[in-house]
Scaffold this motif. Structure first.
Motif, PDB file in Angstrom:
ATOM      1  N   THR A  19       2.323  13.377 -14.618  1.00 17.37           N
ATOM      2  CA  THR A  19       1.228  13.711 -15.536  1.00 17.37           C
ATOM      3  C   THR A  19       0.982  15.206 -15.547  1.00 17.37           C
ATOM      4  N   VAL A  44       3.147   9.342 -10.330  1.00 18.93           N
ATOM      5  CA  VAL A  44       2.486   9.378 -11.635  1.00 18.93           C
ATOM      6  C   VAL A  44       1.671  10.662 -11.781  1.00 18.93           C
ATOM      7  N   ALA A  45       0.981  11.051 -10.712  1.00 21.48           N
ATOM      8  CA  ALA A  45       0.207  12.295 -10.760  1.00 21.48           C
ATOM      9  C   ALA A  45       1.125  13.498 -10.975  1.00 21.48           C
ATOM     10  N   LYS A  73       2.244   1.581  -3.458  1.00 24.59           N
ATOM     11  CA  LYS A  73       1.165   1.947  -4.387  1.00 24.59           C
ATOM     12  C   LYS A  73       0.841   3.436  -4.272  1.00 24.59           C
ATOM     13  N   ALA A  74       0.713   3.915  -3.046  1.00 28.05           N
ATOM     14  CA  ALA A  74       0.404   5.331  -2.826  1.00 28.05           C
ATOM     15  C   ALA A  74       1.528   6.222  -3.362  1.00 28.05           C
ATOM     16  N   ALA A 116       3.675   5.444  -5.785  1.00 33.99           N
ATOM     17  CA  ALA A 116       3.644   5.383  -7.251  1.00 33.99           C
ATOM     18  C   ALA A 116       2.531   6.264  -7.809  1.00 33.99           C
ATOM     19  N   GLU A 117       1.374   6.233  -7.163  1.00 37.81           N
ATOM     20  CA  GLU A 117       0.265   7.082  -7.621  1.00 37.81           C
ATOM     21  C   GLU A 117       0.624   8.561  -7.526  1.00 37.81           C
ATOM     22  N   LYS A 118       1.283   8.921  -6.436  1.00 34.52           N
ATOM     23  CA  LYS A 118       1.691  10.311  -6.250  1.00 34.52           C
ATOM     24  C   LYS A 118       2.700  10.724  -7.328  1.00 34.52           C
ATOM     25  N   GLU A 172       0.827  -1.217   0.000  1.00 37.01           N
ATOM     26  CA  GLU A 172       0.000   0.000   0.000  1.00 37.01           C
ATOM     27  C   GLU A 172       0.861   1.266   0.000  1.00 37.01           C
TER      28      GLU A 172
END
Length: 153
Positions: free
Chosen positions: A35, A31-32, A24-25, A27-29, A21
């Motif tokens: 982007t 990627v955001a 994952k968090a 990686a999401e940060k 987790e």
């Protein structure tokens, strides 16, 4: 019994799931952030091209480009700092999780039993080694004892 076993498995897997987790968090940060940066880079590039088409003097074009690159550098630096902060935060969380897991593991009764069994096995190996060493020593012959006594006298 099945429910107890599943609950035990879930409990044992919790540190691993927590690590997943955290990753994952993070990686999401990241990627955001990427982007947003790529989108902003594209939009600012389009705006820069529009602004350059309206400029008449080379000196103004040069100043516009200098300004654009300074702004681009500031944005890139900001994104890099945010990435580093996200990675450091994830590392700290994972370090705390790993330390807690190791602490829990060292306190586990099963590990203590295994450690005791290992120590008992080591003691047994030591005893066996000493017994084999003692048995391998050649026994003194009575004639050798007599010869030593005679030479000592």
């Amino acid at each position: 019994m099945y429910q107890d076993m599943m609950k035990d498995v879930q409990e044992k897997m919790k540190p691993f799931n927590d690590a997943v987790e955290i990753n994952k968090a993070t990686a999401e940060k990241l990627v955001a952030l990427h982007t947003e940066y790529v989108s902003d880079l594209f939009n600012s590039g389009v705006n820069q091209m529009k602004a350059l088409t309206e400029v008449k003097a080379p000196k103004d074009a040069l100043e516009l480009q200098m300004s654009y690159f300074k702004e681009l550098d500031a944005k890139l630096t900001n994104v890099a700092e945010q990435e580093i902060a996200a990675m450091v935060e994830a590392k700290e969380k994972l370090t705390v999780l790993a330390e807690q897991s190791m602490s829990d593991l060292s306190e586990a009764p099963a590990l203590q039993e295994v450690t005791q069994m290992f120590q008992a096995a080591q003691a047994k190996v030591q005893e066996t080694t000493e017994a084999m060493t003692a048995a391998a020593k050649p026994a003194e012959k009575p004639a050798a004892k007599t010869a030593r006594k005679a030479s000592a006298a």
